[in-house]
Design a protein around this motif. Structure first.
Motif, mmCIF file in Angstrom:
data_model
loop_
_atom_site.group_PDB
_atom_site.id
_atom_site.type_symbol
_atom_site.label_atom_id
_atom_site.label_comp_id
_atom_site.label_asym_id
_atom_site.label_seq_id
_atom_site.Cartn_x
_atom_site.Cartn_y
_atom_site.Cartn_z
ATOM 1 N N LEU A 10 48.484 -79.039 110.243
ATOM 2 C CA LEU A 10 47.663 -79.308 109.057
ATOM 3 C C LEU A 10 48.155 -78.460 107.878
ATOM 4 O O LEU A 10 48.331 -78.968 106.755
ATOM 5 C CB LEU A 10 46.194 -78.991 109.378
ATOM 6 C CG LEU A 10 45.196 -79.175 108.247
ATOM 7 C CD1 LEU A 10 45.131 -80.633 107.797
ATOM 8 C CD2 LEU A 10 43.801 -78.699 108.682
ATOM 9 N N VAL A 11 48.414 -77.178 108.123
ATOM 10 C CA VAL A 11 48.902 -76.289 107.054
ATOM 11 C C VAL A 11 50.246 -76.797 106.521
ATOM 12 O O VAL A 11 50.489 -76.817 105.313
ATOM 13 C CB VAL A 11 49.030 -74.836 107.565
ATOM 14 C CG1 VAL A 11 49.766 -73.955 106.566
ATOM 15 C CG2 VAL A 11 47.650 -74.258 107.854
ATOM 16 N N GLU A 12 51.104 -77.252 107.433
ATOM 17 C CA GLU A 12 52.417 -77.781 107.022
ATOM 18 C C GLU A 12 52.234 -78.979 106.078
ATOM 19 O O GLU A 12 52.854 -79.048 105.017
ATOM 20 C CB GLU A 12 53.174 -78.202 108.292
ATOM 21 C CG GLU A 12 54.516 -78.827 108.036
ATOM 22 C CD GLU A 12 55.173 -79.277 109.341
ATOM 23 O OE1 GLU A 12 55.007 -78.591 110.383
ATOM 24 O OE2 GLU A 12 55.847 -80.320 109.332
ATOM 25 N N LEU A 143 41.546 -70.519 105.295
ATOM 26 C CA LEU A 143 42.851 -70.083 104.822
ATOM 27 C C LEU A 143 42.962 -70.613 103.393
ATOM 28 O O LEU A 143 42.841 -71.819 103.162
ATOM 29 C CB LEU A 143 43.930 -70.716 105.704
ATOM 30 C CG LEU A 143 45.349 -70.214 105.507
ATOM 31 C CD1 LEU A 143 45.484 -68.800 106.067
ATOM 32 C CD2 LEU A 143 46.328 -71.140 106.224
ATOM 33 N N ASP A 144 43.151 -69.712 102.431
ATOM 34 C CA ASP A 144 43.203 -70.109 101.016
ATOM 35 C C ASP A 144 44.657 -70.022 100.566
ATOM 36 O O ASP A 144 45.248 -68.942 100.605
ATOM 37 C CB ASP A 144 42.316 -69.142 100.206
ATOM 38 C CG ASP A 144 42.066 -69.642 98.795
ATOM 39 O OD1 ASP A 144 42.826 -70.509 98.330
ATOM 40 O OD2 ASP A 144 41.120 -69.153 98.163
ATOM 41 N N ALA A 283 44.698 -74.951 97.943
ATOM 42 C CA ALA A 283 43.952 -75.656 98.985
ATOM 43 C C ALA A 283 43.280 -74.630 99.891
ATOM 44 O O ALA A 283 43.848 -73.570 100.180
ATOM 45 C CB ALA A 283 44.888 -76.536 99.807
ATOM 46 N N LYS A 284 42.072 -74.979 100.305
ATOM 47 C CA LYS A 284 41.389 -74.167 101.305
ATOM 48 C C LYS A 284 41.371 -74.980 102.583
ATOM 49 O O LYS A 284 41.002 -76.166 102.571
ATOM 50 C CB LYS A 284 39.946 -73.888 100.854
ATOM 51 C CG LYS A 284 39.746 -72.501 100.306
ATOM 52 C CD LYS A 284 38.318 -72.236 99.957
ATOM 53 C CE LYS A 284 38.032 -70.761 100.159
ATOM 54 N NZ LYS A 284 36.708 -70.371 99.771
ATOM 55 N N VAL A 285 41.797 -74.371 103.668
ATOM 56 C CA VAL A 285 41.923 -75.087 104.939
ATOM 57 C C VAL A 285 41.058 -74.392 105.982
ATOM 58 O O VAL A 285 41.113 -73.163 106.122
ATOM 59 C CB VAL A 285 43.404 -75.081 105.405
ATOM 60 C CG1 VAL A 285 43.584 -75.990 106.604
ATOM 61 C CG2 VAL A 285 44.340 -75.484 104.279
ATOM 62 N N GLU A 292 39.999 -78.539 101.251
ATOM 63 C CA GLU A 292 39.495 -78.685 99.876
ATOM 64 C C GLU A 292 40.642 -78.383 98.941
ATOM 65 O O GLU A 292 41.219 -77.297 99.004
ATOM 66 C CB GLU A 292 38.402 -77.644 99.623
ATOM 67 C CG GLU A 292 37.027 -78.212 99.370
ATOM 68 C CD GLU A 292 36.030 -77.077 99.241
ATOM 69 O OE1 GLU A 292 34.992 -77.186 99.893
ATOM 70 O OE2 GLU A 292 36.314 -76.094 98.530
ATOM 71 N N VAL A 293 40.985 -79.340 98.069
ATOM 72 C CA VAL A 293 42.123 -79.140 97.174
ATOM 73 C C VAL A 293 41.621 -78.897 95.760
ATOM 74 O O VAL A 293 40.656 -79.528 95.319
ATOM 75 C CB VAL A 293 43.057 -80.370 97.209
ATOM 76 C CG1 VAL A 293 44.242 -80.165 96.278
ATOM 77 C CG2 VAL A 293 43.561 -80.609 98.619
#
Ligand code: SF4
Length: 295
Positions: A10-12, A143-144, A283-285, A292-293
């Motif tokens: 997802l982070v990628e 994760l921001d 983005a916050k993941v 959230e972008v």
């Protein structure tokens, strides 16, 4: 909370999208500042340049086009929530893979080369690139990720001076003004002028860079630093350098100062400018897959 295995994928994906989208959509606070500056402008040539900027911003947003050709140096500011349990090495790999995929899949121009041979892997990555700054946020499960594709025209206009305490605040002001005037048109003004004060030489420059990513309209929470931001902002806009250095009322969209305590014998100051396009995206993941972008 331990992040699930698919969190890294997802982070990628998020990092790939941050890179691509940041080049096409200028943050709303920057757009607003450019529109306001255009409305205040009295010089004809400056008005024309602002109208080109606004057209480029609109084309980027409406036609899914890059606002400027420079894909920049990929820089990530990552804040890890204190409640997350994750593998830092896998996180760095995921961010790097996202950067490479943005470059291959869009495709983007790879602007990254080795320093002496000038070898380009066509991935926008290489030794120590992307640049990733890690920090930690208390009481957070997210994760921001803040991303900046830092354009070279403005990045080349980066300056550091190890002033001494006797130079005082006046020495800091003089240094900042001299660098902005000396840079002239090169950083594609109007710029966001980031100023780092204090720390060590490396921290001082990092603070200057981080300062350019602060939203426009924000002030340093320390009243003395905030007053310095206002004073430098006024002085820089009286230089008349203007958009693209061709003369005008707006040379800086903002001046942001970030500081750190320093050694008793040190008084470092750094300047890092962000060009008019001031691209950034965030983005916050969360571990449950929520994203959230924003900017
Ligand atoms: S400095 Fe900024 S606006 Fe100028 S060419 Fe580079 S990325 Fe584009």
């Amino acid at each position: 909370m331990e992040v699930p295995n698919d969190f890294y994928t997802l982070v990628e994906n998020v990092c790939r999208d941050l890179y691509i989208q940041s080049l096409k959509e200028i943050p709303p606070d920057v757009v607003e500042a450019i529109r306001r500056a255009a409305g205040r402008e009295t010089k004809e040539v400056a008005k024309r340049i602002f109208s080109h900027y606004i057209k480029s911003i609109e084309l980027g947003r409406d036609q899914n086009m890059m606002v400027c050709q420079d894909t920049g140096i990929p820089i990530y500011w990552v804040e890890i929530g204190s409640k997350l349990r994750l593998d830092g090495a896998r996180l760095t790999e995921a961010i790097t893979r996202g950067t490479e995929r943005a470059t291959r899949e869009h495709p983007l121009r790879s602007s990254i080369v080795s320093p002496l041979k000038r070898e380009n892997r066509q991935t926008s990555t290489g030794q120590r690139i992307p640049i990733i700054h890690y920090d930690f946020a208390p009481d957070s499960e997210a994760l921001d990720i803040l991303f900046m594709p830092k354009g070279s025209g403005s990045e080349n206009m980066s300056f550091l001076k190890m002033l001494v305490p006797a130079d005082g605040v006046n020495g800091i002001k003089r240094f900042v003004l001299e660098q902005v005037v000396g840079a002239g048109a090169k950083p594609c003004p109007p710029t966001i002028v980031g100023v780092g004060i204090g720390g060590s030489s490396d921290l001082c420059m990092t603070l200057a860079k981080k300062a350019t990513a602060r939203p426009l309209g924000s002030h340093n929470p320390d009243p003395q630093m905030a007053a310095l931001e206002d004073e430098l902002f006024e002085a820089i806009n009286q230089t008349g350098i203007g958009p693209q250095g061709l003369g005008g009322n707006t040379t800086a969209l903002a001046v942001h100062v970030e500081s750190a305590w320093t050694h008793i014998t040190c008084n470092p100051v750094a300047v890092n400018m962000q060009c008019w396009r001031a691209e950034r995206r965030r983005a916050k993941v969360w571990p449950d897959g929520k994203v959230e972008v924003g900017f």
